[in-house]
Write a protein that holds these residues in place. Structure first.
Motif, PDB file in Angstrom:
ATOM      1  N   GLY A 259       0.780  -1.161   0.030  1.00  0.00           N
ATOM      2  CA  GLY A 259       0.058  -0.160   0.008  1.00  0.00           C
ATOM      3  C   GLY A 259       0.705   1.360  -0.079  1.00  0.00           C
ATOM      4  N   GLY A 260       0.187   2.347  -0.245  1.00  0.00           N
ATOM      5  CA  GLY A 260       0.882   3.698  -0.145  1.00  0.00           C
ATOM      6  C   GLY A 260       0.113   4.604  -0.670  1.00  0.00           C
ATOM      7  N   LEU A 261       0.854   5.894  -1.206  1.00  0.00           N
ATOM      8  CA  LEU A 261       0.023   7.071  -1.578  1.00  0.00           C
ATOM      9  C   LEU A 261       0.323   7.153  -3.179  1.00  0.00           C
ATOM     10  N   VAL A 262      -0.902   7.223  -3.858  1.00  0.00           N
ATOM     11  CA  VAL A 262      -0.749   7.148  -5.208  1.00  0.00           C
ATOM     12  C   VAL A 262      -1.638   8.440  -6.030  1.00  0.00           C
ATOM     13  N   GLN A 263      -1.234   9.006  -7.063  1.00  0.00           N
ATOM     14  CA  GLN A 263      -2.152   9.842  -7.398  1.00  0.00           C
ATOM     15  C   GLN A 263      -3.286   9.166  -8.374  1.00  0.00           C
ATOM     16  N   ALA A 264      -4.519   9.883  -8.522  1.00  0.00           N
ATOM     17  CA  ALA A 264      -5.388   9.180  -9.314  1.00  0.00           C
ATOM     18  C   ALA A 264      -5.086   9.140 -10.518  1.00  0.00           C
ATOM     19  N   GLY A 265      -5.356   7.936 -11.199  1.00  0.00           N
ATOM     20  CA  GLY A 265      -5.135   7.388 -12.485  1.00  0.00           C
ATOM     21  C   GLY A 265      -3.712   6.630 -12.616  1.00  0.00           C
ATOM     22  N   GLY A 266      -3.054   6.469 -11.204  1.00  0.00           N
ATOM     23  CA  GLY A 266      -2.003   5.799 -11.135  1.00  0.00           C
ATOM     24  C   GLY A 266      -2.053   4.450 -11.016  1.00  0.00           C
ATOM     25  N   SER A 267      -0.813   3.383 -10.651  1.00  0.00           N
ATOM     26  CA  SER A 267      -1.060   2.038 -10.619  1.00  0.00           C
ATOM     27  C   SER A 267      -0.290   1.594  -9.433  1.00  0.00           C
ATOM     28  N   LEU A 268      -0.724   0.363  -9.078  1.00  0.00           N
ATOM     29  CA  LEU A 268      -0.133  -0.051  -7.532  1.00  0.00           C
ATOM     30  C   LEU A 268      -0.454  -1.550  -7.610  1.00  0.00           C
ATOM     31  N   THR A 269       0.420  -2.393  -7.208  1.00  0.00           N
ATOM     32  CA  THR A 269       0.201  -3.763  -6.893  1.00  0.00           C
ATOM     33  C   THR A 269       0.253  -4.028  -5.641  1.00  0.00           C
ATOM     34  N   LEU A 270      -0.643  -4.732  -4.882  1.00  0.00           N
ATOM     35  CA  LEU A 270      -0.551  -5.248  -3.547  1.00  0.00           C
ATOM     36  C   LEU A 270      -0.269  -6.664  -3.580  1.00  0.00           C
ATOM     37  N   SER A 271       0.595  -7.112  -2.531  1.00  0.00           N
ATOM     38  CA  SER A 271       1.027  -8.558  -2.438  1.00  0.00           C
ATOM     39  C   SER A 271       0.530  -8.975  -1.045  1.00  0.00           C
ATOM     40  N   CYS A 272       0.316 -10.325  -1.046  1.00  0.00           N
ATOM     41  CA  CYS A 272       0.127 -11.132   0.069  1.00  0.00           C
ATOM     42  C   CYS A 272       0.927 -12.307   0.109  1.00  0.00           C
ATOM     43  N   ALA A 273       1.740 -12.452   1.278  1.00  0.00           N
ATOM     44  CA  ALA A 273       2.424 -13.595   1.484  1.00  0.00           C
ATOM     45  C   ALA A 273       1.689 -14.738   2.306  1.00  0.00           C
ATOM     46  N   ALA A 274       1.792 -15.846   2.031  1.00  0.00           N
ATOM     47  CA  ALA A 274       1.063 -16.814   3.038  1.00  0.00           C
ATOM     48  C   ALA A 274       2.128 -17.639   3.359  1.00  0.00           C
ATOM     49  N   SER A 275       1.959 -18.327   4.672  1.00  0.00           N
ATOM     50  CA  SER A 275       2.830 -19.090   5.386  1.00  0.00           C
ATOM     51  C   SER A 275       1.891 -20.402   5.526  1.00  0.00           C
ATOM     52  N   GLY A 276       2.666 -21.715   5.655  1.00  0.00           N
ATOM     53  CA  GLY A 276       1.903 -22.998   5.651  1.00  0.00           C
ATOM     54  C   GLY A 276       2.053 -23.526   4.584  1.00  0.00           C
ATOM     55  N   ARG A 277       1.712 -24.792   4.288  1.00  0.00           N
ATOM     56  CA  ARG A 277       1.688 -25.694   3.167  1.00  0.00           C
ATOM     57  C   ARG A 277       0.485 -26.041   2.303  1.00  0.00           C
ATOM     58  N   THR A 278      -0.659 -25.427   3.147  1.00  0.00           N
ATOM     59  CA  THR A 278      -1.808 -25.545   2.308  1.00  0.00           C
ATOM     60  C   THR A 278      -2.352 -24.558   1.572  1.00  0.00           C
ATOM     61  N   PHE A 279      -1.385 -23.358   1.174  1.00  0.00           N
ATOM     62  CA  PHE A 279      -2.031 -22.205   0.568  1.00  0.00           C
ATOM     63  C   PHE A 279      -2.918 -22.699  -0.671  1.00  0.00           C
ATOM     64  N   SER A 280      -2.461 -23.616  -1.471  1.00  0.00           N
ATOM     65  CA  SER A 280      -3.057 -23.841  -2.473  1.00  0.00           C
ATOM     66  C   SER A 280      -4.432 -24.463  -2.454  1.00  0.00           C
ATOM     67  N   SER A 281      -4.889 -24.796  -1.288  1.00  0.00           N
ATOM     68  CA  SER A 281      -6.181 -25.377  -1.110  1.00  0.00           C
ATOM     69  C   SER A 281      -7.004 -24.323  -0.817  1.00  0.00           C
ATOM     70  N   TYR A 282      -6.834 -23.150  -0.645  1.00  0.00           N
ATOM     71  CA  TYR A 282      -7.588 -21.907  -0.371  1.00  0.00           C
ATOM     72  C   TYR A 282      -8.066 -21.018  -1.179  1.00  0.00           C
ATOM     73  N   VAL A 283      -9.169 -20.549  -1.436  1.00  0.00           N
ATOM     74  CA  VAL A 283      -9.712 -19.658  -2.211  1.00  0.00           C
ATOM     75  C   VAL A 283      -8.998 -18.191  -1.667  1.00  0.00           C
ATOM     76  N   MET A 284      -8.492 -17.351  -2.313  1.00  0.00           N
ATOM     77  CA  MET A 284      -7.935 -16.092  -1.748  1.00  0.00           C
ATOM     78  C   MET A 284      -8.805 -14.754  -2.298  1.00  0.00           C
ATOM     79  N   GLY A 285      -8.800 -14.014  -1.191  1.00  0.00           N
ATOM     80  CA  GLY A 285      -9.702 -12.658  -1.724  1.00  0.00           C
ATOM     81  C   GLY A 285      -9.015 -11.749  -1.020  1.00  0.00           C
TER      82      GLY A 285
END
Length: 121
Positions: free
Chosen positions: A7-33
């Motif tokens: 997250g951060g401060l962006v001007q209107a019209g700009g772009s940004l990518t959020l990331s989410c890191a998961a721990s554990g061995r069952t990540f692929s069994s979950y729906v992510m939202g």
């Protein structure tokens, strides 16, 4: 455990990518939202992705501007946000659930701590 970042401060019209890191061995069994909560508003689901990435969901307010993706090998989920608007300003949360199609926050089992996006006009 989920850890959202980007997250951060962006001007209107700009772009940004959020990331989410998961721990554990069952990540692929979950729906992510990705949910967001703006000041004074309820938390809402903006995007979700199925366990293998084959299905995605977008709220009407972000459709065509946001893209959710995941890398199960890295236990990561991303939210690419383009053409940002001031109304996208919110705290963004990543969450893990069991069933694709769930829209309510109570239906998601695990949550990250949130990352703040501010879009200036």
């Amino acid at each position: 455990q989920l850890q959202a970042s980007g997250g951060g401060l962006v001007q209107a019209g700009g772009s940004l990518t959020l990331s989410c890191a998961a721990s554990g061995r069952t990540f692929s069994s979950y729906v992510m939202g990705w949910f967001r909560q703006a000041p004074g508003k309820e938390r809402e689901l903006v995007a979700a992705i199925s366990q293998n990435g084959g299905w995605t969901y977008y709220a009407d307010s972000v459709k065509g501007r946001f893209t959710i993706s995941r890398d199960n090998a890295k236990n990561m989920v991303y939210l690419q946000m383009n053409s940002l608007k001031p109304e996208d300003t919110a705290v963004y949360y990543c969450a893990a659930g069991r069933l694709f199609g769930q829209r309510e926050e109570t239906e998601y089992d695990y949550w990250g701590q949130g990352t703040l996006l501010t879009v200036s006009s």
